[in-house]
Each structure stands twice: as structure tokens, then as C-alpha cells.
Scaffold this active site. Sequence first.
Site, mmCIF file in Angstrom:
data_model
loop_
_atom_site.group_PDB
_atom_site.id
_atom_site.type_symbol
_atom_site.label_atom_id
_atom_site.label_comp_id
_atom_site.label_asym_id
_atom_site.label_seq_id
_atom_site.Cartn_x
_atom_site.Cartn_y
_atom_site.Cartn_z
ATOM 1 N N ARG A 202 16.273 30.062 44.873
ATOM 2 C CA ARG A 202 15.298 29.477 45.374
ATOM 3 C C ARG A 202 13.967 30.111 44.840
ATOM 4 O O ARG A 202 14.324 31.587 44.665
ATOM 5 C CB ARG A 202 15.510 30.008 47.130
ATOM 6 C CG ARG A 202 16.124 28.973 47.554
ATOM 7 C CD ARG A 202 15.260 27.810 47.793
ATOM 8 N NE ARG A 202 16.415 26.920 49.165
ATOM 9 C CZ ARG A 202 16.829 25.997 48.104
ATOM 10 N NH1 ARG A 202 17.135 25.942 46.616
ATOM 11 N NH2 ARG A 202 17.754 25.142 49.514
ATOM 12 N N GLU A 231 5.779 25.134 47.074
ATOM 13 C CA GLU A 231 5.357 24.147 45.666
ATOM 14 C C GLU A 231 5.557 22.545 46.386
ATOM 15 O O GLU A 231 5.490 22.243 47.542
ATOM 16 C CB GLU A 231 7.358 23.710 45.446
ATOM 17 C CG GLU A 231 8.241 24.558 44.782
ATOM 18 C CD GLU A 231 9.372 24.648 45.386
ATOM 19 O OE1 GLU A 231 10.286 23.723 45.957
ATOM 20 O OE2 GLU A 231 10.129 25.349 44.224
ATOM 21 N N HIS A 250 11.554 21.744 40.506
ATOM 22 C CA HIS A 250 12.572 21.795 41.354
ATOM 23 C C HIS A 250 13.557 20.438 40.911
ATOM 24 O O HIS A 250 13.975 20.584 42.433
ATOM 25 C CB HIS A 250 12.371 22.174 42.856
ATOM 26 C CG HIS A 250 13.424 22.480 43.645
ATOM 27 N ND1 HIS A 250 12.860 23.041 45.028
ATOM 28 C CD2 HIS A 250 14.479 22.788 43.351
ATOM 29 C CE1 HIS A 250 13.448 23.957 45.597
ATOM 30 N NE2 HIS A 250 14.854 23.027 45.209
#
Length: 284
Positions: A202, A231, A250
Site C-alpha cells: 500500500r 493514485e 498498481h
Amino acid sequence: TGKRLSATQLKEMLKGVDGYIAGVDEVTAEVIASADRLKVISRYGVGVDNIDLEAARQHGVIVTNTPGANAASVAEMAIGLALDLTRGMTTAIDQTRRGKWPPITGVSLKGKTFGIVGLGAVGRELALRLKGFEVRIVAYDPFPNKEFAAANGVELKNLDEVLAASDLVSLHLPATAETRGMVNAGFLAGMKRGAFLINTARGELVDEAALKQALDNDTLRGVALDVLTDEPPSASNPLLADSRVIVTPHMAAHTDDAMACMGRMATEDCLTVLRGEQSAHRVV
């Protein structure tokens, strides 16, 4: 949309909805309170840090997730990033495409110490795959699986010992009140000088300003980030312009196997709850 849904968007979407299969969307207390029929939030993935669990509990909304579904894929990504960092593959590919033929000398994993911070499902899958690289594996976890560690040659240590010993450190902890911002100036100063850092967990774990400072001070040799605090990131994020930093969007859990497994588990859990049955993967 390919982007995290905001609370404002979700408030409109969840009206009249009984079951919601959630990504990394912003499921706030306000969203949950306004969802007039919501019975279950089935998380497509493991992390539930974007869901207000207390609000879900207060409104009688069950929250589930898909533990272990993407563990192997994320572990594979961590190894891929480790190899890219140590062998300079991204730089080599870029320069070769530009017509250059750079003399790049890499760092072998063999004989190095690889630190795993978080020995949960992903951390364990990573440890299993690292054994073939002939590395020394050290790990920290607040609630370690001692049986797994003993059976697979993983040395359990406290966090300071892992950081001081490791040539590479890979993060595999959830984002919680205790772990947010844990990779700060003190954490980074405790790492072996010239080490590499990998984060496929994370973005909230990392203080990005402190990370950039550690790179500028040559504390770290390189960093690979599949996750960021924001993000998608702003173009002005200084980490994006640093040649020692590899950033990916990601994507660690996005493989055919992991996505099929997460989708199947999330759908089954959602339907299980809506039928009035108990889910094996209930969080609250």
C-alpha cells in the site's frame, strides 16, 4: 473507469443496491449511511483500508474480502521488481531502444539478504519463490507464523534487525493506523546503505518525501513502487522523475489467475451474504 471511485460517485451508484463488489473505491461513512438497501460490501482484493469498517458495523453492512487470491501474483511482481532494480533492466531497455548499447553491471541476488516486512499470505508466497535464488531470507511480522518460517528457512527478526541486515527490503503489510507512514526517515536510516526497497503493498505505508530524501542522500540505491500515496500520481511527484525509482501502476495483482480468483471469490461472498448465509471471508 479504471480509476478509484469517489465518495460522491458512490453515493449515487449505491442507492437501491443490496450488494456491492468493491475495488479500492472511497467507501466512507457517508457513503454507507446513504446506501438505503446495502447489505454487503464484497471487496475485490484484500485491503479494506478504504472502507469505513466502523460505519459498516453500525449500519449492519457485512464486509468481506478475498484473502490469498492474489498472493502468488503479487509475490511474482515483487520478484520481478527486485530483478529489475538489481539488474537495471528498465534503464537498459530504454537506452537500447534509443540506439545506445550501455555497459551495465548489475547486482546478483545470489548470496544477498532479502528482507520481507510482513509475512502474511503474500510474504509467505514471496519467501517460497525466493528459495531458488539462494538468498538469505529474513522477515518481520507482528504476528509471525513460526511454523512456516522454520519449515522454509526464514529467519524471524525484529524490524530493526531486518532493516539493518537486508540488501533488499520488500513491504507486505496492510495499511492500518499502526503502519501508515511507517517507512519514514527513521525506518530508512535503519536500512543498510545502498539497499533496495520494494513496495507492492500500500502506498500509505511510505512517507514519499522521506523516501526521496533517502535517495538523494544515497541511503538507498534504488526503489520500486507499484503503489503510491496518490493514485494516479501527480505529474509533479518528484519520484516519477528520479531514474533510481521504478514506478508501475498498481498492477501486481492484475494477472489472469489472480483476477479470476478474486472475481469468483468476491461474487460468491456477495451472493452468500445476500442469501442470508455466512461468508468464510467476513471482515466485519
